[in-house]
Each structure stands twice: as structure tokens, then as C-alpha cells.
Design an enzyme around this catalytic site. Structure first.
Site: not given
Ligand code: URA
Length: 259
Positions: A106
């Protein structure tokens, strides 16, 4: 150019594993400059040879593999319509035109991100069928509870129906709001949604290992390194989750807390 072994030449430029290459060589399916070559340890100059495997010519150009320690605020994409991308962090001398992030973190997530121009290898890492584990360390807004271990291991449901593959979770020693998580798939916001389902919230998330490749502790956020062939092979080596947690909790909790 220095000479390298035939099996290395092929494995660095294709999806064939060393054991597949050995088998194919035995069957006479590999040629070097038009002649069948059965010994994998034959040395050749990559610039001067044409190699075929099962009739397909192997491109002389090697694939490139970059490991980036992703900082917050960058999107994992090659398209900047949603903000500045991780590609802008790759120095020009390491970039090739076909590179892309092999995996999604993310925008506010941190840590290990592989960037490559090898689409086949990226697929192998990301496919839930291949079960390449990814380990994350997370900072939670409430203390870790030991009941999470069974819930995560049993293959929990998130958002009222979406079923996850069994995952591992472990408290981080001496830090009640930190935890390690190991997933073998990558659903959208998965780690965050898993903790939400157990009434907790992820405040910060950092990926610390992809397969057997561990984020180097001295790689600063925003920095990247070019991976060597042996590092890329590490991606497919098993990593013992419990052993990993007991060995690395000090290093990665300090990095996450001081961020
Ligand atoms: N899970 C998440 O919630 N965010 C990420 O960036 C990677 C795995």
C-alpha cells in the site's frame, strides 16, 4: 565478457530452474551455436553464443532484479496517475524499460519490494499456488492477543466472507503492540483487513522478507540494491517463520518503532 556456465546463462535469462535445465540438457533439448550441448557446466561467453532451449532462443540480455526498501508515500505501479511511483526511486543506471514492481505494498506501507523485468518470475512469486511466503512486521493500535494465532492459522474470513489461506502470526518479544505475520497470498489490504477482523488496527506495516530473501537491515528507506543471481534464487528457498521471528525481532522492531 567473462565466461559463465551454460546452466547459469539459461537460468539468469529464463524461467527454467537449474534442475529443469539439467533434465533438458540430458534429453538433448539445448543447443549452443547450433550444436546440441548435454553438459550444463560447459563454459560460454554470453556475448558470443546463441543458446536455444526446446527450440526457443534465449535472449542474451540478463533480466534485472532490484530490491527496494519502499518508503511511505509511493504507489506500487508504473503509472503515476495515483501519485509518485516506486519506479521514480530506481536510479537510471539500474532501470530497464520493462521493469515493474513484482507485488503490491500500500501507499503507506514500507519495506521489501522486488522490481524486475522478468514477468515469469514475478508471476511465480505472486501466485498463491506457488506459496512463496511474505513476512511483515506490523505496529498495532492495541496489544497483541494470543488467540490471534489460532484464528490466523485456521484460514480466517475477512469482510464477512472472503476466505484467507492459513497464515502465521507471532507476537514480537518485549513489544506488546508489534507482531510478525506470514502470508502466502496477497489480497488487497490483506494484513490490515485480517487485524480489523479481530478488532485491532494496523498503524504501520513493513514487509521484511519475500520467500527466503530478507530485507537487509542497512538498506535505508528509499534505497535499492541490484540483486545477484544467488539472491534471486533465495526467493524460492524456505524460511522458518518461528526462527525468523526469534532472530530478527530486535532489528526490525527497532526499525519500525524509530520510523
Ligand atoms: N497487507 C496490507 O494490508 N498492506 C500491504 O501493503 C501489504 C499487505
Amino acid at each position: 565478457m567473462p565466461e559463465i556456465r551454460l546452466d547459469r546463462f539459461i537460468s539468469e535469462r529464463s524461467e527454467y530452474t537449474r534442475s529443469q535445465i539439467k533434465e533438458l540438457a540430458k534429453k538433448g533439448k539445448i543447443t549452443v551455436n547450433g550444436t546440441v550441448e548435454k553438459s550444463c557446466d560447459k563454459k560460454l561467453d554470453p556475448d558470443l553464443c546463441t543458446v536455444t532451449v526446446e527450440g526457443r532462443t534465449i535472449a542474451a540480455e540478463k533480466f534485472k532484479y532490484i530490491l527496494l526498501n519502499k518508503p511511505e508515500g509511493y504507489v506500487c505501479s508504473t503509472d503515476d496517475k495515483d501519485g509518485e511511483t516506486v519506479m521514480s526511486l530506481i536510479p537510471p543506471e539500474l532501470r530497464t524499460k520493462d521493469m515493474f514492481p513484482a507485488g503490491r505494498l500500500d501507499k503507506d506501507s514500507l519495506g521489501a519490494l522486488l522490481i524486475t523485468d522478468n514477468g515469469g518470475l514475478a508471476h511465480r512469486i505472486l501466485s498463491p499456488k506457488r506459496h512463496v511466503p511474505k513476512i511483515y512486521i506490523v505496529k498495532l493500535d492495541r496489544p497483541f492477543k494470543s488467540k490471534y494465532i489460532d484464528i490466523f492459522t485456521s484460514g480466517m474470513e475477512i469482510d464477512g466472507g472472503e476466505r484467507c489461506l492459513p497464515a502465521k502470526v507471532s507476537a514480537v518479544k518485549n513489544c506488546e503492540k508489534l507482531a510478525f505475520v506470514e502470508l502466502k497470498e496477497g489480497k488487497f489490504h490483506q494484513v490490515k483487513r485480517m487485524f480489523k477482523s479481530v478488532d485491532n488496527n494496523v498503524e504501520r506495516l513493513m514487509r521484511v522478507a519475500v520467500g527466503g530473501l530478507i530485507l537487509p537491515e542497512n538498506l535505508e528507506f528509499g534505497q535499492c540494491i541490484e540483486l545477484l543471481h544467488k539472491d534471486v534464487e533465495n526467493l524460492f528457498l524456505p524460511l522458518d517463520f518461528e526462527l525468523f521471528c526469534s532472530k530478527y525481532f530486535g532489528i526490525f522492531s527497532a526499525i519500525l518503532i524509530n520510523k
